[in-house]
Design an enzyme around this catalytic site. Sequence first.
Site, mmCIF file in Angstrom:
data_model
loop_
_atom_site.group_PDB
_atom_site.id
_atom_site.type_symbol
_atom_site.label_atom_id
_atom_site.label_comp_id
_atom_site.label_asym_id
_atom_site.label_seq_id
_atom_site.Cartn_x
_atom_site.Cartn_y
_atom_site.Cartn_z
ATOM 1 N N SER A 146 0.827 -1.192 0.000
ATOM 2 C CA SER A 146 0.000 0.000 0.000
ATOM 3 C C SER A 146 0.872 1.257 0.000
ATOM 4 O O SER A 146 1.700 1.453 -0.876
ATOM 5 C CB SER A 146 -0.955 -0.056 1.196
ATOM 6 O OG SER A 146 -1.978 0.876 1.060
ATOM 7 N N ASP A 211 -10.322 -4.375 -4.956
ATOM 8 C CA ASP A 211 -9.750 -3.361 -4.061
ATOM 9 C C ASP A 211 -10.536 -2.065 -4.226
ATOM 10 O O ASP A 211 -10.523 -1.445 -5.295
ATOM 11 C CB ASP A 211 -8.278 -3.137 -4.420
ATOM 12 C CG ASP A 211 -7.539 -2.298 -3.388
ATOM 13 O OD1 ASP A 211 -8.165 -1.421 -2.772
ATOM 14 O OD2 ASP A 211 -6.328 -2.514 -3.213
ATOM 15 N N HIS A 240 -8.377 -4.692 -0.289
ATOM 16 C CA HIS A 240 -7.135 -3.945 -0.063
ATOM 17 C C HIS A 240 -6.314 -4.504 1.093
ATOM 18 O O HIS A 240 -5.092 -4.425 1.063
ATOM 19 C CB HIS A 240 -7.453 -2.470 0.197
ATOM 20 C CG HIS A 240 -6.246 -1.597 0.170
ATOM 21 N ND1 HIS A 240 -5.519 -1.360 -0.991
ATOM 22 C CD2 HIS A 240 -5.590 -0.928 1.152
ATOM 23 C CE1 HIS A 240 -4.491 -0.569 -0.712
ATOM 24 N NE2 HIS A 240 -4.510 -0.299 0.580
#
Length: 298
Positions: A146, A211, A240
């Site tokens: 991320s 996501d 995610h």
Amino acid sequence: MGNVTSNVAAKFAFFPPDPPTYDVNKAEDGTVVFSGLTADKNAEVHLLETKGGNKIVATFWKHPFARFTLLYSHGNAADLGQMHELFIELRAHLRVNIMSYDYSGYGASTGKPSEVNTYYDIEAVYNCLKREYNIKQEDLILYGQSVGSGPTLHLGSRLKKLRGLVLHSAILSGIRVLYPVKMTFWFDIFKNIDKIRHVSCPVLVIHGTNDDIVDLSHGKRLWELSKEKYDPLWVKGGGHCNLETYPEYIKHLRKFINAMEKLALTKPTNKQQLTPNSSMTEVKHNKCLRFGKRSLVK
């Protein structure tokens, strides 16, 4: 200009757990002790000073038969106290050392979170790997989850002999998470779309097809822009923050590690497209990135 960028980043990109989920103390012999961590003779805790003057916490998880070391940069809504179960799993399944760290302002690390501080943080961790463990670039794999893709690509674009790099639910840039802009603005943060082009080692991209925080298009574009592409993993139905719970996640990562081991034994060719059945237990505390839906410019 730099201050504006840092302020924007701090407002929408950083959500350190409050209060932190752990603390560190110094034992009588001077070693750093991580609260709540089960005694593990193969785990070492460090307090590292960064170029920004902050002291950050880093943990080294040693595997006795490791060929490579994974330098893991986590997402923006977690700290090491929530991640250590995952690191223990990865160490066992992949047979690698894991070096992890908390960004400035996260966990027991001092300072404030900012884009530039994440860069100083990962540089300090890399220097520790070289100094304390004699880890060479050729034996190092960078892993960015991320928002952790930002410091990962910052370092990965500068080290030209890295063994490999993994981008997990990665972002093209900060603004592109919120708006599908075509150009990079000066006030954008984590400009991964520009840095990926300067990465010389094989790149594995992992992204969930569902996501809803960082769209799949980010992962696909980063893979397209990679010079040395490894077969990507598009986790069907993956979101995610839950990709680790899918069996194909650890299976594909293991294949990547095996491919890097074979690569280390032969001379790499110009353009290597490398390819993808065990499971990993669910990690309940693995929180990652949460972008605030607020205006970037005020």
